[in-house]
Design a protein around this motif. Structure first.
Motif, mmCIF file in Angstrom:
data_model
loop_
_atom_site.group_PDB
_atom_site.id
_atom_site.type_symbol
_atom_site.label_atom_id
_atom_site.label_comp_id
_atom_site.label_asym_id
_atom_site.label_seq_id
_atom_site.Cartn_x
_atom_site.Cartn_y
_atom_site.Cartn_z
ATOM 1 N N THR A 216 0.846 -1.150 0.129
ATOM 2 C CA THR A 216 0.012 0.016 -0.008
ATOM 3 C C THR A 216 0.850 1.287 -0.036
ATOM 4 O OG1 THR A 216 -0.061 -0.450 2.335
ATOM 5 C CG2 THR A 216 -1.937 -1.174 1.191
ATOM 6 N N ALA A 217 0.338 2.336 0.090
ATOM 7 C CA ALA A 217 0.981 3.695 0.100
ATOM 8 C C ALA A 217 1.995 3.619 1.280
ATOM 9 C CB ALA A 217 0.018 4.862 -0.288
ATOM 10 N N LYS A 218 3.115 4.225 1.276
ATOM 11 C CA LYS A 218 4.108 4.139 2.273
ATOM 12 C C LYS A 218 3.461 5.524 3.425
ATOM 13 C CE LYS A 218 8.358 3.272 1.323
ATOM 14 N NZ LYS A 218 9.777 3.705 0.685
ATOM 15 N N GLY A 219 3.611 5.179 4.481
ATOM 16 C CA GLY A 219 3.363 6.258 5.492
ATOM 17 C C GLY A 219 3.644 5.711 6.897
ATOM 18 N N GLU A 220 2.838 6.220 7.784
ATOM 19 C CA GLU A 220 3.156 5.875 9.295
ATOM 20 C C GLU A 220 3.141 4.400 9.491
ATOM 21 O OE1 GLU A 220 1.433 6.785 13.835
ATOM 22 O OE2 GLU A 220 1.018 7.871 12.094
ATOM 23 N N HIS A 221 1.947 3.711 8.797
ATOM 24 C CA HIS A 221 1.763 2.298 9.199
ATOM 25 C C HIS A 221 2.526 1.456 8.031
ATOM 26 C CE1 HIS A 221 -0.341 3.066 5.565
ATOM 27 N NE2 HIS A 221 -0.727 1.633 5.246
ATOM 28 N N ARG A 222 3.321 1.902 7.258
ATOM 29 C CA ARG A 222 4.179 1.142 6.291
ATOM 30 C C ARG A 222 5.190 2.084 5.892
ATOM 31 N NH1 ARG A 222 5.642 -1.172 1.318
ATOM 32 N NH2 ARG A 222 4.374 0.222 0.125
ATOM 33 N N PRO A 223 6.353 2.254 6.961
ATOM 34 C CA PRO A 223 7.180 3.469 6.603
ATOM 35 C C PRO A 223 8.405 2.964 5.701
ATOM 36 C CG PRO A 223 7.665 2.220 8.599
ATOM 37 C CD PRO A 223 6.549 1.761 8.250
ATOM 38 N N GLU A 224 8.615 1.697 5.307
ATOM 39 C CA GLU A 224 9.670 1.320 4.525
ATOM 40 C C GLU A 224 9.144 0.175 3.405
ATOM 41 O OE1 GLU A 224 12.517 0.487 7.331
ATOM 42 O OE2 GLU A 224 11.545 -1.224 8.274
ATOM 43 N N GLY A 225 10.188 -0.079 2.582
ATOM 44 C CA GLY A 225 9.820 -1.230 1.725
ATOM 45 C C GLY A 225 9.674 -0.676 0.410
#
Length: 282
Positions: A216-225
């Motif tokens: 999904t879009a990177k952000g607070e819940h998915r900060p890397e990758g």
């Protein structure tokens, strides 16, 4: 005889006066200890459940599946896909039979709603992924219109540039046969018109058939990758088993056998990319 009764009664009264409070105190202490023991036992069980309870039943699998070092065409767990379900390179690929069974149910449900889902990429083993990676690493295939071999000399930075959308061999979810790319490889396709309707249907219904979107879009819940990929969907019941095994069995020194592999170890590609996925897929 009459003179002894008063003394006996007084003695007995004094004795009982000491005994009864003592027994009461002992009972309170025993209850307190029992209560503390029960609480300690509960805390121990509660803490143990947090630490040891697995997310899923853990079954050790052959590491070749995790790293993609096998031939799907020679493995009974992987099956060919019907032409109506595929396009492009997926016509020559296979998929894990569990993921395909789930996809076919989702395909029919989407079709009844006027939505066509087409697999454009499925299982890609180590050799296949190595070809993709090394063409980008050497500059044979441009990345963002650039020859990275000429424009980025630092190995780690070159690896990160490729890792925006392409996995290193040995680290791709496409090795597992649980993941598929649907309809387009461009995020913009899914932002308007037909593509938007397809994406909206998947967002609303894919979970009903076991599919989640790891990138999904990177952000607070998915900060890397990797960067966002609206086309990439993962069959969660199967992928979870691979994720658990990957975490337990694969180490950075196993990521090798291709150009630029040392950069993957230096940037810890397992922590930041293999597991840099949306929490919904855990």
């Amino acid at each position: 005889m009459d003179n002894k009764h008063p003394f006996s009664i007084i003695g007995l009264s004094l004795f009982l006066g000491v005994l009864i409070p003592a027994l009461a105190l002992l009972s309170c202490e025993q209850q307190a200890k029992a209560s503390q023991t029960e609480q300690d036992s509960f805390t121990s069980i509660e803490n143990d459940s947090v630490v040891t309870a697995p997310t899923i039943p853990f079954d050790t699998m052959d590491i070749k599946y995790l790293l993609g070092t096998f031939n799907p065409a020679q493995d009974d767990n992987f099956v060919s896909m019907a032409s109506e379900h595929t396009a492009g390179s997926a016509r020559n690929q296979r998929i894990h039979k569990e993921a395909y069974a789930a996809f076919k149910k989702m395909y029919e449900a989407a079709k009844s709603d006027g939505i066509t889902l087409t697999i454009r990429s499925a299982t890609r083993n180590f050799t296949y992924q190595k070809g993709i990676w090394e063409r980008k690493w050497t500059g044979e295939r441009l990345v963002g219109g650039k020859n990275l071999a000429k424009t980025i000399s630092d190995p780690q930075e070159r690896a990160r540039a490729i890792l925006k959308y392409s996995s290193m061999p040995g680290t791709s979810r496409h090795h597992w046969g649980s993941d598929i790319d649907l309809n387009s490889f461009e995020n913009s396709y899914f932002e308007s018109g037909k593509g938007l309707k397809e994406f909206q249907w998947l967002s609303e219904h894919a979970e009903e058939y076991g599919f989640c979107r790891p990138y999904t879009a990177k952000g607070e819940h998915r900060p890397e990758g990797y960067e966002e990929e609206k086309w990439h969907w993962s069959y969660k019941p199967l992928a979870l088993k691979y994720q658990e095994n990957y975490k337990a069995l694969v180490s950075l020194d196993m990521i090798k056998g291709f150009k630029g592999a040392e950069a993957g170890r230096e940037i810890d590609v397992i922590t930041h990319y293999v597991f840099g996925i949306d929490p919904v897929c855990f």
